[in-house]
Scaffold this motif. Sequence first.
Motif, PDB file in Angstrom:
ATOM      1  N   LEU A  77      74.518 -63.482 -28.200  1.00 16.46           N
ATOM      2  CA  LEU A  77      73.560 -62.864 -29.115  1.00 16.46           C
ATOM      3  C   LEU A  77      72.681 -63.935 -29.733  1.00 16.46           C
ATOM      4  O   LEU A  77      73.171 -65.002 -30.112  1.00 16.46           O
ATOM      5  N   ASP A  78      71.416 -63.631 -29.844  1.00 13.60           N
ATOM      6  CA  ASP A  78      70.464 -64.492 -30.539  1.00 13.60           C
ATOM      7  C   ASP A  78      69.657 -63.598 -31.455  1.00 13.60           C
ATOM      8  O   ASP A  78      69.168 -62.547 -31.027  1.00 13.60           O
ATOM      9  N   ILE A  79      69.553 -63.984 -32.714  1.00 13.04           N
ATOM     10  CA  ILE A  79      68.703 -63.268 -33.672  1.00 13.04           C
ATOM     11  C   ILE A  79      67.777 -64.293 -34.307  1.00 13.04           C
ATOM     12  O   ILE A  79      68.236 -65.222 -34.969  1.00 13.04           O
ATOM     13  N   ASP A  80      66.483 -64.134 -34.081  1.00 12.78           N
ATOM     14  CA  ASP A  80      65.485 -65.037 -34.653  1.00 12.78           C
ATOM     15  C   ASP A  80      64.669 -64.318 -35.711  1.00 12.78           C
ATOM     16  O   ASP A  80      64.284 -63.157 -35.530  1.00 12.78           O
ATOM     17  N   VAL A  81      64.383 -65.030 -36.798  1.00 10.25           N
ATOM     18  CA  VAL A  81      63.438 -64.549 -37.800  1.00 10.25           C
ATOM     19  C   VAL A  81      62.059 -64.964 -37.288  1.00 10.25           C
ATOM     20  O   VAL A  81      61.761 -66.154 -37.169  1.00 10.25           O
ATOM     21  N   ILE A  82      61.242 -63.975 -36.961  1.00 15.88           N
ATOM     22  CA  ILE A  82      59.919 -64.248 -36.396  1.00 15.88           C
ATOM     23  C   ILE A  82      58.885 -64.400 -37.509  1.00 15.88           C
ATOM     24  O   ILE A  82      58.100 -65.343 -37.515  1.00 15.88           O
ATOM     25  N   THR A  83      58.869 -63.460 -38.435  1.00 14.05           N
ATOM     26  CA  THR A  83      57.975 -63.538 -39.590  1.00 14.05           C
ATOM     27  C   THR A  83      58.740 -63.082 -40.828  1.00 14.05           C
ATOM     28  O   THR A  83      59.703 -62.314 -40.747  1.00 14.05           O
ATOM     29  N   TYR A  84      58.274 -63.552 -41.966  1.00 14.58           N
ATOM     30  CA  TYR A  84      58.791 -63.143 -43.265  1.00 14.58           C
ATOM     31  C   TYR A  84      57.573 -62.997 -44.166  1.00 14.58           C
ATOM     32  O   TYR A  84      57.054 -63.994 -44.686  1.00 14.58           O
TER      33      TYR A  84
END
Length: 186
Positions: A111-118
């Motif tokens: 599993l990979d979870i990336d924060v793309i924008t905030y």
Amino acid sequence: MSTTGPDSVLDRAPSAPVAAVLALGANLGDAAATVAQAVRDLQDTSGLQVTGVSPVARTGPVGGPEGQPDYLNLVLTVTTGLSPAALLAVAQGIEEAHHRTREVRWGPRTLDIDVITYGDLVSGDPVLTLPHPRAHLRAFVLAPWSWLEPEATLSGERVADLAAQAEDAGSVTRVPGGEEPGGPAS
């Protein structure tokens, strides 16, 4: 910029909920079940509301060792009262719960979870660079995002246009039946 204390922009919780985009991917084990459970894990996270789940994409691996299986990818839109650093910690905690290891850069993963924008936050911090420093080049992020939000923009450019121009654009296909929020199919 550093995440070493409450004065860091990454450690400050917003005064009002902020929209964010997260990208999820997996290519080891039962990737469909893992990604579906990760969506549910995020939906159950206090301080975070999932507002949209893209259709699931099957994509070829980008970078990393040769011979990897294809990935299943999707994008979530959320609103959150969590700080950027806390959102990253939630993502990494869910990755860890799904036995994510970090041994080979761009290698296969459970599993990979990336924060793309905030929100509109721009950060050059190496712990959490925002927007994600390679998102604009990756159709495996951009295509599912554009399916969810056809008019979305990233750094002033339409996500759909960026997806079409990405080097890996030809490796992205929509997974039939992968339309259920919290329950992508393989």
